[in-house]
Design an enzyme around this catalytic site. Structure first.
Site, PDB file in Angstrom:
ATOM      1  N   PRO A  23       0.828  -1.212   0.000  1.00  0.00           N
ATOM      2  CA  PRO A  23       0.000   0.000   0.000  1.00  0.00           C
ATOM      3  C   PRO A  23       0.859   1.257   0.000  1.00  0.00           C
ATOM      4  O   PRO A  23       1.819   1.353   0.758  1.00  0.00           O
ATOM      5  CB  PRO A  23      -0.817  -0.127   1.290  1.00  0.00           C
ATOM      6  CG  PRO A  23      -0.044  -1.075   2.146  1.00  0.00           C
ATOM      7  CD  PRO A  23       0.642  -2.011   1.230  1.00  0.00           C
ATOM      8  N   GLN A  98      -7.159  -1.512   1.195  1.00  0.00           N
ATOM      9  CA  GLN A  98      -6.664  -1.430   2.566  1.00  0.00           C
ATOM     10  C   GLN A  98      -7.573  -0.510   3.385  1.00  0.00           C
ATOM     11  O   GLN A  98      -7.763   0.662   3.043  1.00  0.00           O
ATOM     12  CB  GLN A  98      -5.233  -0.914   2.623  1.00  0.00           C
ATOM     13  CG  GLN A  98      -4.646  -1.051   4.029  1.00  0.00           C
ATOM     14  CD  GLN A  98      -3.266  -0.461   4.177  1.00  0.00           C
ATOM     15  OE1 GLN A  98      -3.077   0.736   3.968  1.00  0.00           O
ATOM     16  NE2 GLN A  98      -2.291  -1.284   4.550  1.00  0.00           N
ATOM     17  N   HIS A 173      -5.741  -2.404   8.007  1.00  0.00           N
ATOM     18  CA  HIS A 173      -4.492  -1.708   8.340  1.00  0.00           C
ATOM     19  C   HIS A 173      -4.388  -1.626   9.860  1.00  0.00           C
ATOM     20  O   HIS A 173      -5.024  -0.797  10.507  1.00  0.00           O
ATOM     21  CB  HIS A 173      -4.512  -0.313   7.726  1.00  0.00           C
ATOM     22  CG  HIS A 173      -3.169   0.365   7.691  1.00  0.00           C
ATOM     23  ND1 HIS A 173      -2.073  -0.091   8.386  1.00  0.00           N
ATOM     24  CD2 HIS A 173      -2.743   1.476   7.016  1.00  0.00           C
ATOM     25  CE1 HIS A 173      -1.043   0.708   8.156  1.00  0.00           C
ATOM     26  NE2 HIS A 173      -1.430   1.665   7.326  1.00  0.00           N
ATOM     27  N   ALA A 175      -1.274  -1.413  11.369  1.00  0.00           N
ATOM     28  CA  ALA A 175       0.158  -1.128  11.490  1.00  0.00           C
ATOM     29  C   ALA A 175       0.405   0.374  11.547  1.00  0.00           C
ATOM     30  O   ALA A 175      -0.511   1.192  11.578  1.00  0.00           O
ATOM     31  CB  ALA A 175       0.890  -1.750  10.296  1.00  0.00           C
ATOM     32  N   TYR A 178      -1.444   3.656  13.500  1.00  0.00           N
ATOM     33  CA  TYR A 178      -2.819   4.105  13.347  1.00  0.00           C
ATOM     34  C   TYR A 178      -3.721   3.449  14.399  1.00  0.00           C
ATOM     35  O   TYR A 178      -3.234   2.809  15.333  1.00  0.00           O
ATOM     36  CB  TYR A 178      -3.284   3.883  11.914  1.00  0.00           C
ATOM     37  CG  TYR A 178      -2.456   4.680  10.933  1.00  0.00           C
ATOM     38  CD1 TYR A 178      -2.436   6.077  10.996  1.00  0.00           C
ATOM     39  CD2 TYR A 178      -1.650   4.051   9.988  1.00  0.00           C
ATOM     40  CE1 TYR A 178      -1.642   6.826  10.127  1.00  0.00           C
ATOM     41  CE2 TYR A 178      -0.861   4.792   9.118  1.00  0.00           C
ATOM     42  CZ  TYR A 178      -0.859   6.177   9.189  1.00  0.00           C
ATOM     43  OH  TYR A 178      -0.068   6.909   8.339  1.00  0.00           O
ATOM     44  N   ARG A 225      -2.455  -6.221   8.020  1.00  0.00           N
ATOM     45  CA  ARG A 225      -1.070  -5.729   8.021  1.00  0.00           C
ATOM     46  C   ARG A 225      -0.678  -5.314   9.437  1.00  0.00           C
ATOM     47  O   ARG A 225      -1.417  -4.588  10.110  1.00  0.00           O
ATOM     48  CB  ARG A 225      -0.920  -4.533   7.074  1.00  0.00           C
ATOM     49  CG  ARG A 225       0.506  -3.963   7.079  1.00  0.00           C
ATOM     50  CD  ARG A 225       0.662  -2.764   6.167  1.00  0.00           C
ATOM     51  NE  ARG A 225       1.655  -3.005   5.143  1.00  0.00           N
ATOM     52  CZ  ARG A 225       2.531  -2.080   4.703  1.00  0.00           C
ATOM     53  NH1 ARG A 225       2.524  -0.858   5.190  1.00  0.00           N
ATOM     54  NH2 ARG A 225       3.402  -2.373   3.767  1.00  0.00           N
ATOM     55  N   GLY A 316       7.048  -1.701  -2.167  1.00  0.00           N
ATOM     56  CA  GLY A 316       6.338  -0.443  -2.179  1.00  0.00           C
ATOM     57  C   GLY A 316       6.952   0.596  -3.087  1.00  0.00           C
ATOM     58  O   GLY A 316       6.577   0.734  -4.249  1.00  0.00           O
ATOM     59  N   ARG A 317       7.938   1.349  -2.577  1.00  0.00           N
ATOM     60  CA  ARG A 317       8.481   2.486  -3.316  1.00  0.00           C
ATOM     61  C   ARG A 317       9.020   2.135  -4.699  1.00  0.00           C
ATOM     62  O   ARG A 317       8.898   2.961  -5.611  1.00  0.00           O
ATOM     63  CB  ARG A 317       9.545   3.184  -2.465  1.00  0.00           C
ATOM     64  CG  ARG A 317       8.946   3.882  -1.249  1.00  0.00           C
ATOM     65  CD  ARG A 317       9.971   4.636  -0.424  1.00  0.00           C
ATOM     66  NE  ARG A 317      11.030   3.779   0.076  1.00  0.00           N
ATOM     67  CZ  ARG A 317      10.900   2.943   1.108  1.00  0.00           C
ATOM     68  NH1 ARG A 317       9.749   2.839   1.724  1.00  0.00           N
ATOM     69  NH2 ARG A 317      11.912   2.213   1.510  1.00  0.00           N
TER      70      ARG A 317
END
Length: 359
Positions: A23, A98, A173, A175, A178, A225, A316-317
Site C-alpha cells: 500500500p 486497505q 491496516h 500497522a 494508526y 497488516r 512499495g516504493r
C-alpha cells in the site's frame, strides 16, 4: 522452493506471482476523499503485480486524516473506485482495498474542530498534514467501550463497500501507528478496561475488527497488516514478541487469507526497526500465507522465499517509478531512479508529476 514469479493462492485470490504491491498513500483523490480518473491509469499500469494492496482508504469521516486520500465509506467513493478495479482486472491483475482508521493521527481540522479518537487520551508527536498545511497534533480522546461497536460496524461497512466497488478483498491496516496499532502497543494504550493492560486485552480490538470484517465478506477475502518491530508515529512496545505472537494466533484462528508484516531493518530507508524482526516468531503462530515487506531487492526477496521465511514479498516504493516492476525483475532490467519524495504525496487530482509522469 517457489520463485517470485510463481503463482500463489491467498484465500480466494489467485495471484499470478509472489511480487505484491504494498500500500502506497499517494494523495490523488478529491478533497471529498473520492477516487479520481488518474488513479485508474495508475493502478492499471501496476496490474502486473501478483496482488495490488491499494493505498490506505479511510473507513469513515472520523478515520480520515490525510489530504486527498481515497475513502471507502460512501456510495460516491464506491463509484469512484469501480473504474479502478475494472481497469486492474481488465489488465489481468488482482487488487484489494486497505481499510484505514488513523485514530489520533486525524487532526481536528478534518473533524470540524473535534478531537480525534484513540486508545487513550494522547498526542501524537510531530506534525499533521492538513489542507491548511502542517500543524501540531492535538490531544485525542479515548474511545469509550460503548463506541467500539460503532467502530466495528464502520469496518464491516467499508469491507462491504470494497466488494461493491469490485475489489477482490480487503486488508485491515493494523500497522504504522494508526488506530488499531494504538490499541495494540503499550506506548499509546493506557487503558484499564478490557481493551488495555494485558497483551490479551490489547489485541482485543484487532481480533474484533477482524471478526467483523470476516463476518461481512468472508475470511478468504480478508487480510491484515502489522508492523511489529518499529516505533512509528509515537507508537511502540518494549516487548513485541509476546504481543504480536498473540495477535498472530488470533488472526490464524480467523483463517484470514494472508498476513503482511512491515519490518524495516535498523538502517531502513523509511522507518527503522529497533527490535529484531518478529516474523520468525509470528510464522510459528500464524498458519496462513505470510507476506514480508520493507526495503527488499529482488535478490533479497527471492532469498527469503528460498529460506521458507515468507510466501510472498510486498514491494512499495520501487513501484512508484517502476509500474512494470515485475517485468523488470523478470528480465533483470535496471530500475528507474526513485522519484523525488516531494512527488510521493500529491495535492489532489491534478498532481501528475511523479505519479503518471516522470522527469
Amino acid at each position: 522452493m517457489p520463485s517470485l514469479f510463481d503463482p500463489i493462492q491467498v484465500g480466494a485470490i489467485s495471484a499470478a506471482n509472489r511480487i505484491f504491491m504494498a500500500p502506497l498513500t499517494r494523495g490523488r483523490a478529491t478533497n471529498e476523499f473520492v477516487p479520481t480518473s488518474i488513479m485508474v491509469e495508475y493502478y492499471a499500469q501496476r496490474a502486473g503485480a501478483g496482488l495490488i494492496i491499494s493505498e490506505a482508504s479511510p473507513i469513515s469521516v472520523e478515520g480520515a486524516g490525510w489530504p486527498y486520500s481515497a475513502g471507502i465509506w460512501n456510495d460516491k467513493q464506491v463509484e469512484g473506485w469501480k473504474p479502478v478495479t475494472e481497469a486492474v482486472h481488465k489488465a489481468g491483475g488482482r487488487i484489494i482495498c486497505q481499510l484505514w482508521h488513523m485514530g489520533r493521527i486525524v487532526h481536528p481540522d478534518f473533524l470540524d474542530g473535534k478531537p480525534g479518537v484513540s486508545a487513550s487520551a494522547t498526542i501524537a508527536p510531530d506534525y499533521a498534514y492538513t489542507y491548511k498545511g502542517k500543524k501540531p497534533y492535538e490531544r485525542a480522546r479515548a474511545l469509550g467501550v460503548e463506541e467500539i461497536p460503532r467502530i466495528l460496524n464502520d469496518y464491516a461497512n467499508a469491507a462491504k463497500n470494497a466488494m461493491r466497488a469490485g475489489f477482490d478483498g480487503v486488508q485491515i491496516h493494523a500497522a504504522n501507528g494508526y488506530l488499531i496499532d494504538q490499541f495494540l502497543r503499550e506506548g499509546s494504550n493506557f487503558r484499564s478496561d478490557q481493551y488495555g493492560g494485558s497483551v490479551e486485552n490489547r489485541v482485543r480490538l484487532l481480533d474484533e475488527v477482524t471478526g467483523a470484517v470476516v463476518d461481512a465478506i468472508g475470511a478468504d477475502r480478508t487480510a491484515v497488516r502489522l508492523s511489529p518491530n518499529e516505533p512509528i508515529q509515537g507508537v511502540y512496545d518494549n516487548k513485541p514478541v509476546p504481543l504480536f505472537t498473540e495477535a498472530a494466533k488470533r488472526l490464524s484462528a480467523h483463517k484470514i487469507a494472508f498476513l503482511e508484516l512491515r519490518e524495516p531493518g535498523s538502517n531502513g530507508t523509511f522507518g527503522r526497526g529497533v527490535h529484531p524482526p518478529v516474523a520468525p516468531d509470528i510464522q510459528k503462530a500464524f498458519k496462513g500465507p505470510l507476506v514480508l515487506n520493507s526495503d527488499y531487492t529482488e535478490e533479497m526477496g527471492q532469498k527469503i522465499l528460498d529460506e521458507g521465511k515468507a510466501d510472498a514479498v510486498a514491494y512499495g516504493r520501487p513501484f512508484i517509478t517502476n509500474p512494470d516492476l515485475v517485468q523488470r525483475f523478470r528480465e533483470h532490467l535496471p530500475l528507474r531512479p526513485m522519484a523525488d519524495m516531494k512527488y510521493w504525496y500529491g495535492k489532489g487530482p491534478e498532481s501528475l508529476e511523479g505519479y503518471l509522469q516522470f522527469s
